[in-house]
Design an enzyme around this catalytic site. Structure first.
Site, PDB file in Angstrom:
ATOM      1  N   CYS A   1       0.821  -1.218   0.000  1.00 48.74           N
ATOM      2  CA  CYS A   1       0.000   0.000   0.000  1.00 48.74           C
ATOM      3  C   CYS A   1       0.856   1.270   0.000  1.00 48.74           C
ATOM      4  O   CYS A   1       0.334   2.361  -0.234  1.00 48.74           O
ATOM      5  CB  CYS A   1      -0.931   0.010   1.199  1.00 48.74           C
ATOM      6  SG  CYS A   1      -1.728  -1.558   1.504  1.00 48.74           S
TER       7      CYS A   1
ATOM      8  N   HIS B   1      -4.023   8.175   5.551  1.00 46.48           N
ATOM      9  CA  HIS B   1      -4.122   6.837   4.959  1.00 46.48           C
ATOM     10  C   HIS B   1      -5.552   6.336   5.187  1.00 46.48           C
ATOM     11  O   HIS B   1      -6.143   5.768   4.284  1.00 46.48           O
ATOM     12  CB  HIS B   1      -3.081   5.923   5.608  1.00 46.48           C
ATOM     13  CG  HIS B   1      -3.022   4.550   5.035  1.00 46.48           C
ATOM     14  ND1 HIS B   1      -2.865   4.308   3.697  1.00 46.48           N
ATOM     15  CD2 HIS B   1      -3.106   3.313   5.627  1.00 46.48           C
ATOM     16  CE1 HIS B   1      -2.846   2.995   3.472  1.00 46.48           C
ATOM     17  NE2 HIS B   1      -2.993   2.384   4.629  1.00 46.48           N
TER      18      HIS B   1
ATOM     19  N   HIS C   1     -10.034   1.255  -1.069  1.00 45.47           N
ATOM     20  CA  HIS C   1      -8.580   1.169  -0.913  1.00 45.47           C
ATOM     21  C   HIS C   1      -8.006   0.515  -2.173  1.00 45.47           C
ATOM     22  O   HIS C   1      -8.144  -0.691  -2.374  1.00 45.47           O
ATOM     23  CB  HIS C   1      -8.249   0.341   0.325  1.00 45.47           C
ATOM     24  CG  HIS C   1      -6.806   0.391   0.727  1.00 45.47           C
ATOM     25  ND1 HIS C   1      -5.789   0.755  -0.130  1.00 45.47           N
ATOM     26  CD2 HIS C   1      -6.203   0.115   1.914  1.00 45.47           C
ATOM     27  CE1 HIS C   1      -4.637   0.706   0.497  1.00 45.47           C
ATOM     28  NE2 HIS C   1      -4.859   0.323   1.739  1.00 45.47           N
TER      29      HIS C   1
END
Lengths: 320, 435
Positions: free
Chosen positions: B175, B316, B353
């Site tokens: 990520c 995030h 995401h």
């Protein structure tokens, strides 16, 4: 381009090959031994039947439960990477040469995902209908139950470096590249850059690849990256680098310097100076070469490597 | 050291194709998380994701536009894209970024650096193959190269379309890969290594295997939206986990002086990059938030800025039980005395995401925030969870006249990356006709 740091001190090195660890591999090369490869049964009657796979390395693991779990649940790449780094760090005294863990970085190159063909086969078998046709709904209903619960961690390409950071407590900057020699060459170059910039005081470089796994060997061959008669060898290597003249690291190894990273012309063939002895270690190759060059300068290895996509890394060994 | 301008942006996200669709959606607070349409998810615990809308038409159009690329006809390209959607996203985002920057080729002074995460295993490819009918050969099917694309495939496509770059790199830091690729490209331009960088990230895990794998880890939000809110609820009391998205974001980076000389439109500049490792857990963040805090502090140091200089932060903000309070705590620690008046958003609440692509998409959102003067809202947040207290932007976009934005990406395995983006100064804006 040339690196920001002219020279780096090699304060640790580790390596895993079919010959064993760093010293065993050094001795094997000095003796002129070559890894032997054999065709893979899964690739018989395919266009890649004449590519060879070397015997898998079987590194000895520390007698701790963590390492056994690593062997059971994580990829072969992760295991090889972890063992090589552990060996490279084993001689460091004091820990991190007195630097803070937050100023120790990890720079990694990893190869193609090491798919476990047997586990994959179970998933696939469970996902086939009566006519032998794969179906998404069967994959969801039956196939997924055959999947390693930690499949994501087994498959994510960053896991070798992440696992190493957790096992060894490395907290600084990181960069991880994939999937061939090019990525690992960049990882090594980036480590030297990071030392030059001062963003890390100690750089742990690691590269691991399992090109001898059947699915990886087939993919490499189909891309033309592994030609007829070549042997694919799973391996890993690690270097611990520091800036010369700083900190508490002993200078037990030669320095490496004058790193140059560039890219050749399209179609330029991959060139790995270690291939005659070790076979093609692909993503592990640049760090294998640097580790053996530092640990065994008497071998007089050519210190330049060209990857599958034409990235060329060269460096010099500076004997103390 | 050279200043680094962003002269091109390209996005593919659940909000649509292109920069305008992307930011119009974000600024409008439109949640693009919806029912999975690419396959029937019945049997999974998850039925929602942030899919690219009209994916079939998108791939058809892209394949036709690039007919002949790497010697492949449009039909073959479409098949390639269908085996691994994410490489199509990367190519489309690069197309838009290159076009915006007015650049039609790469050369030895160009860096191509993309992030991504996970090889796609395209079992779909087995459907209708004669091999699949023969169980005796399944072990051979499992190793057949047609199941896979190496993670550098997108680089090969982009180089096929625009020429060979001086270096072409694939970062695979999960990520954090998007921000790492952008951060490394930023350094390469700043230090004079290259005169042009095409950097960003692409990803998709919206496949049965991808969602199934994350489901096994217990990382995904299940169930349905409630109270009209997104299923992805960063920093909310009722957050359940992450919702997978997909997409790509690519930027063209150039030295500011060069971009000014060429009269290029500039979205802003990159000012600092920081990275760290948690060294804690494969799946959970360091509960003290020290890894995240170190990355934020490193980015500030790199940019030569103080915490009080930052005007806005893109979190995030995954909506997972552990990430959000840990990130909030790290933000409060780094921005002590300032965080109460520093607006924070989490756009994953709208697009899900996108794993490796998330950081690059969110960096693009930050640049558009600088340009539009609007901070997109966190549409999943209604009841701020204990420990998640920040100046959250909720409900609707908030007016923004600041200059400096920080964006965070924290990856599985404990890899953290942080980028600081800035609005151009008045002098540069005047020169570019942006005022």
């Amino acid at each position: 381009m040339t690196s920001l740091a002219d020279q780096v001190l090699v304060v640790g090195a580790g390596l895993i090959s079919p010959f064993g660890g760093l010293e065993s591999t050094r001795q094997a090369i000095r003796a002129g031994l070559k890894v032997s490869g054999a065709p893979l049964e899964q690739l018989s009657d395919t266009p890649w039947a004449d590519r060879l796979a070397a015997q898998e390395p079987s590194p000895e693991l520390p007698p701790l439960a963590t390492w056994q779990r690593l062997r059971k649940y994580m990829s072969a790449q992760s295991l090889l990477a972890a063992v090589a780094v552990h060996a490279a760090l084993s001689g460091l005294d004091p820990v991190w040469c007195g630097y803070q863990a937050s100023k120790v970085g990890i720079f990694a190159g990893v190869g193609l995902t090491s798919v476990n063909p047997l586990a994959g086969l179970d998933v696939l078998e469970a996902s086939m209908g009566p006519g032998g046709v794969f179906a998404h709904d069967l994959l969801i209903q039956k196939g997924l139950s055959k999947l390693n619960p930690l499949w994501v961690f087994e498959t994510l390409a960053n896991m070798p470096a992440s696992i190493v950071s957790i096992l060894e407590g490395i907290m600084g900057e990181s960069a991880i590249y994939t999937p061939f020699e090019d990525g690992s060459a960049q990882a090594l170059f980036e480590a030297v850059e990071a030392l030059g910039r001062g963003v890390v005081d100690l750089a742990v470089v690691v590269a691991a690849d399992v090109p001898s796994h059947p699915s990886n060997l087939a993919l490499l061959a189909s891309l033309g990256y592994l030609v007829s008669g070549e042997t694919a060898t799973s391996s890993s290597a690690s270097l611990v680098l520091a800036r010369p003249g700083e900190g508490g690291c002993g200078a037990f190894w030669p320095k490496l310097g004058n790193f140059v990273l560039s890219r050749g012309l399209p179609g330029e063939k991959a060139f790995d100076p270690l291939a005659p002895w070790l076979g093609r270690t692909v993503a592990a190759a640049p760090v294998m070469l640097a580790a053996l060059s530092a640990a065994a300068p008497e071998l007089g290895l050519v210190t330049s490597i060209v990857g599958c996509e034409g990235h060329r890394l060269s460096f010099e060994v500076v004997v103390n | 050291m050279r200043r680094v301008a962003v002269t091109g942006l390209g996005q593919v996200s659940a909000l649509g194709l292109g920069t305008k669709a992307f930011f119009d959606g974000l600024a409008g607070g439109r949640c693009a998380i919806s029912a999975i349409s690419r396959f029937n998810p019945q049997g999974l615990e998850v039925s929602l994701a942030g899919e690219i809308p009209g994916c079939q038409e998108f791939k058809t159009s892209l394949a036709e536009r690039h007919d002949g690329l790497l010697g492949l006809g449009a039909k073959q390209l479409f098949e390639l894209f269908s085996r691994d959607h994410k490489i199509a996203f990367a190519l489309a985002a690069a197309d838009e970024a290159m076009e915006q920057a007015g650049i039609d080729s790469l050369d030895s002074q160009s860096l191509l650096h993309l992030g991504t995460s996970l090889e796609t295993f395209s079992f779909d490819n087995l459907i209708d193959t004669s091999l699949a009918a023969d169980f005796q050969s399944l072990d051979r099917i499992m190793v057949h190269p047609s199941l896979r694309q190496p993670l550098d495939k997108a680089l090969r496509l982009i180089e096929g379309a625009y020429g060979r770059a001086g270096l072409a790199l694939t970062n695979c830091s999960a990520c954090a890969a998007g921000l790492q690729a952008l951060g490394q490209a930023f350094r390469a331009i700043r230090e004079g290594r290259f005169d042009l960088a095409v950097a960003g990230a692409f990803d998709s895990m919206i496949t049965p295997l991808g969602i199934g794998g994350f489901q096994l880890l217990g990382a995904l939000a299940t169930g349905m939206p409630m109270d009209g809110r997104s299923l992805c609820r960063p920093f909310d009391t009722y957050r359940q986990g992450l919702v997978l998205g997909e997409g790509a974001a690519v930027m063209v980076l150039e030295p500011l002086e060069k971009a000014l000389g060429n009269g290029r439109k500039m979205y802003g500049e990159i000012l600092g990059y920081g990275a760290s490792l948690d060294a804690y857990s494969l799946s959970a963040p360091d509960l003290n938030g020290q890894g995240a805090a170190r990355a934020m502090s490193a980015a500030l140091d790199d940019a030569g800025l103080a915490p009080g200089d930052i005007d806005h932060l893109n979190a995030h903000g995954t909506g997972t039980i552990l990430n959000d309070p840990v990130e909030a705590s790290a933000i409060r620690k780094v921005f002590a005395g300032h965080w109460e008046k520093m607006p924070v958003t989490a756009v994953k609440s709208m697009i899900g995401h996108a794993v490796a692509a998330a950081g690059a998409l969110e960096a693009a959102s930050c640049l558009m925030t600088l340009e539009a003067g609007l901070i997109p809202p966190n549409v999943g947040l209604k009841d701020v969870a204990s420990g998640c207290e920040l100046d959250h932007v909720v409900g609707a976009a908030r007016r923004f006249d600041g200059r400096l934005i920080m964006t965070n990406s924290f990856g599985f395995g404990g890899q953290n990356a942080v980028l600081i983006l800035g609005k151009l100064g008045q002098a540069e804006r005047d020169l570019n006709g942006l005022s």
